[in-house]
Design a protein around this motif. Structure first.
Motif, PDB file in Angstrom:
ATOM      1  N   GLY A 232      -2.222  -7.194   2.783  1.00 62.97           N
ATOM      2  CA  GLY A 232      -1.611  -7.325   4.100  1.00 62.97           C
ATOM      3  C   GLY A 232      -1.876  -6.161   5.015  1.00 62.97           C
ATOM      4  O   GLY A 232      -1.698  -6.265   6.230  1.00 62.97           O
ATOM      5  N   SER A 233      -2.288  -5.033   4.454  1.00 66.79           N
ATOM      6  CA  SER A 233      -2.536  -3.838   5.251  1.00 66.79           C
ATOM      7  C   SER A 233      -3.528  -2.948   4.510  1.00 66.79           C
ATOM      8  O   SER A 233      -3.888  -3.213   3.361  1.00 66.79           O
ATOM      9  CB  SER A 233      -1.226  -3.067   5.471  1.00 66.79           C
ATOM     10  N   TYR A 234      -3.951  -1.888   5.194  1.00 67.46           N
ATOM     11  CA  TYR A 234      -4.857  -0.929   4.558  1.00 67.46           C
ATOM     12  C   TYR A 234      -4.215  -0.339   3.309  1.00 67.46           C
ATOM     13  O   TYR A 234      -4.873  -0.194   2.266  1.00 67.46           O
ATOM     14  CB  TYR A 234      -5.219   0.181   5.539  1.00 67.46           C
ATOM     15  N   ASP A 235      -2.935  -0.001   3.395  1.00 69.01           N
ATOM     16  CA  ASP A 235      -2.250   0.586   2.244  1.00 69.01           C
ATOM     17  C   ASP A 235      -2.203  -0.385   1.066  1.00 69.01           C
ATOM     18  O   ASP A 235      -2.335   0.033  -0.090  1.00 69.01           O
ATOM     19  CB  ASP A 235      -0.829   1.011   2.627  1.00 69.01           C
ATOM     20  N   ASP A 236      -2.015  -1.678   1.352  1.00 74.33           N
ATOM     21  CA  ASP A 236      -2.049  -2.677   0.280  1.00 74.33           C
ATOM     22  C   ASP A 236      -3.414  -2.682  -0.401  1.00 74.33           C
ATOM     23  O   ASP A 236      -3.521  -2.717  -1.629  1.00 74.33           O
ATOM     24  CB  ASP A 236      -1.762  -4.079   0.835  1.00 74.33           C
ATOM     25  N   GLY A 237      -4.455  -2.658   0.424  1.00 75.64           N
ATOM     26  CA  GLY A 237      -5.807  -2.636  -0.131  1.00 75.64           C
ATOM     27  C   GLY A 237      -6.063  -1.388  -0.945  1.00 75.64           C
ATOM     28  O   GLY A 237      -6.667  -1.447  -2.015  1.00 75.64           O
ATOM     29  N   ARG A 238      -5.587  -0.239  -0.445  1.00 79.29           N
ATOM     30  CA  ARG A 238      -5.779   1.020  -1.166  1.00 79.29           C
ATOM     31  C   ARG A 238      -5.065   0.975  -2.515  1.00 79.29           C
ATOM     32  O   ARG A 238      -5.594   1.446  -3.525  1.00 79.29           O
ATOM     33  CB  ARG A 238      -5.246   2.189  -0.335  1.00 79.29           C
ATOM     34  N   ASN A 239      -3.857   0.429  -2.530  1.00 82.31           N
ATOM     35  CA  ASN A 239      -3.112   0.328  -3.789  1.00 82.31           C
ATOM     36  C   ASN A 239      -3.864  -0.535  -4.804  1.00 82.31           C
ATOM     37  O   ASN A 239      -3.881  -0.229  -6.005  1.00 82.31           O
ATOM     38  CB  ASN A 239      -1.722  -0.251  -3.536  1.00 82.31           C
ATOM     39  N   GLN A 240      -4.488  -1.608  -4.334  1.00 79.09           N
ATOM     40  CA  GLN A 240      -5.245  -2.466  -5.236  1.00 79.09           C
ATOM     41  C   GLN A 240      -6.479  -1.751  -5.775  1.00 79.09           C
ATOM     42  O   GLN A 240      -6.863  -1.946  -6.929  1.00 79.09           O
ATOM     43  CB  GLN A 240      -5.645  -3.762  -4.523  1.00 79.09           C
TER      44      GLN A 240
END
Length: 282
Positions: A232-240
């Motif tokens: 949903g966001s850059y931070d979500d992608g980074r966490n993945q």
């Protein structure tokens, strides 16, 4: 490419020595490096994991002193290929032996978390798998980590053993190297997280041993659509990315580099690139 990058090698040596080029020409760079390495200071220069390049690695072109004129500078060369050391006319050769069968088993048990209290079937099958790793630490670590926590699922051990026993030949490649490739391919195929697989293949496009930051991987994963729409966001992608990275680290398919970055072993990188091209072992 296996063609030596003379300027990059010179830069890698010059950095720790505090040597600045200041717009030097190629010939001046060579003379300046040679002068720095032969100024009488005791220096150990490590040339790690040297392959058989074409053209051969030329110490004179780089600015590395020869053994008859080193003046305090010693050069340690490591290679998987004895012919490389013969061509370089090294003064002394020290061969690193394989692990003993018992040490290989101890390492396998530790990485796979098999204990003396595990069932006899698990221990027996574990020993057979460890033996198929041919006493090679890289192969043992990768296979054992992929089986970590599966002590009570004997069918998983059976699948692993059958896969490693399957005959494989690669023209012109040493049998021990073939076995490492087999183990790495098994670990990749066994991985269930498709995002981790995507990250694994993505890391292989970087240069061997290049340090890759999490931020760069996050941007590339989002741009390449590795996560699809599952963020949903850059931070979500980074966490993945971090989760996938940790799985690859746990499987010994990536190595930690710096504070939060990663890098890829040369063997692992080759396997990833073959996999990405759809290559198969014949």
């Amino acid at each position: 490419s296996f063609t030596p990058d003379i300027k990059q090698i010179q830069d890698d040596i010059a950095g720790p020595l505090g040597l600045k080029w200041e717009n030097c020409s190629e010939s001046e760079r060579t003379r300046k490096l040679w002068s720095r390495l032969t100024n009488g200071e005791k220096i150990l220069l490590v040339m790690d994991d040297v392959w058989d390049p074409d053209p051969p690695l030329d110490f004179d072109a780089i600015g590395i002193p020869k053994s008859d004129n080193h003046k305090g500078c010693r050069v340690l060369v490591t290679s998987r290929n004895k012919q490389v050391l013969n061509k370089m006319d090294c003064d002394k050769r020290i061969e690193v032996e394989l692990l003993s069968e018992e040490d290989a088993w101890i390492m396998f048990k530790r990485c796979a978390r098999i204990s003396n209290s595990s069932s006899k079937k698990v221990i027996d099958k574990g020993r057979k798998i460890a033996k198929e790793c041919k006493q090679l630490p890289v192969a043992i670590a990768v296979i054992a980590r992929s089986l970590k926590g599966l002590q009570h699922r004997e069918h998983e051990l059976d699948v692993t053993l059958k896969s490693l026993k399957k005959p494989v030949s690669m023209h012109g490649v040493d049998d021990n190297v073939v076995q490492i490739y087999k183990c790495l391919m098994f670990s990749y195929d066994y991985m269930k997280d498709e995002k981790a697989k995507g990250l694994f293949l993505l890391c292989s496009v970087f240069r061997e041993d290049e340090e890759i930051s999490i931020e760069v991987l996050t941007r590339l994963c989002i741009g390449a659509g590795i996560f699809g729409e599952d963020y949903g966001s850059y931070d979500d992608g980074r966490n993945q990315v971090v989760v996938a990275k940790n799985e690859l680290l746990d499987s010994c398919l990536l190595l930690e580099a710096g504070q939060s970055g990663v890098k890829m072993n040369v063997f692992v990188r080759d396997v990833a690139q073959w996999q990405d091209k759809g290559c198969v072992f014949l």
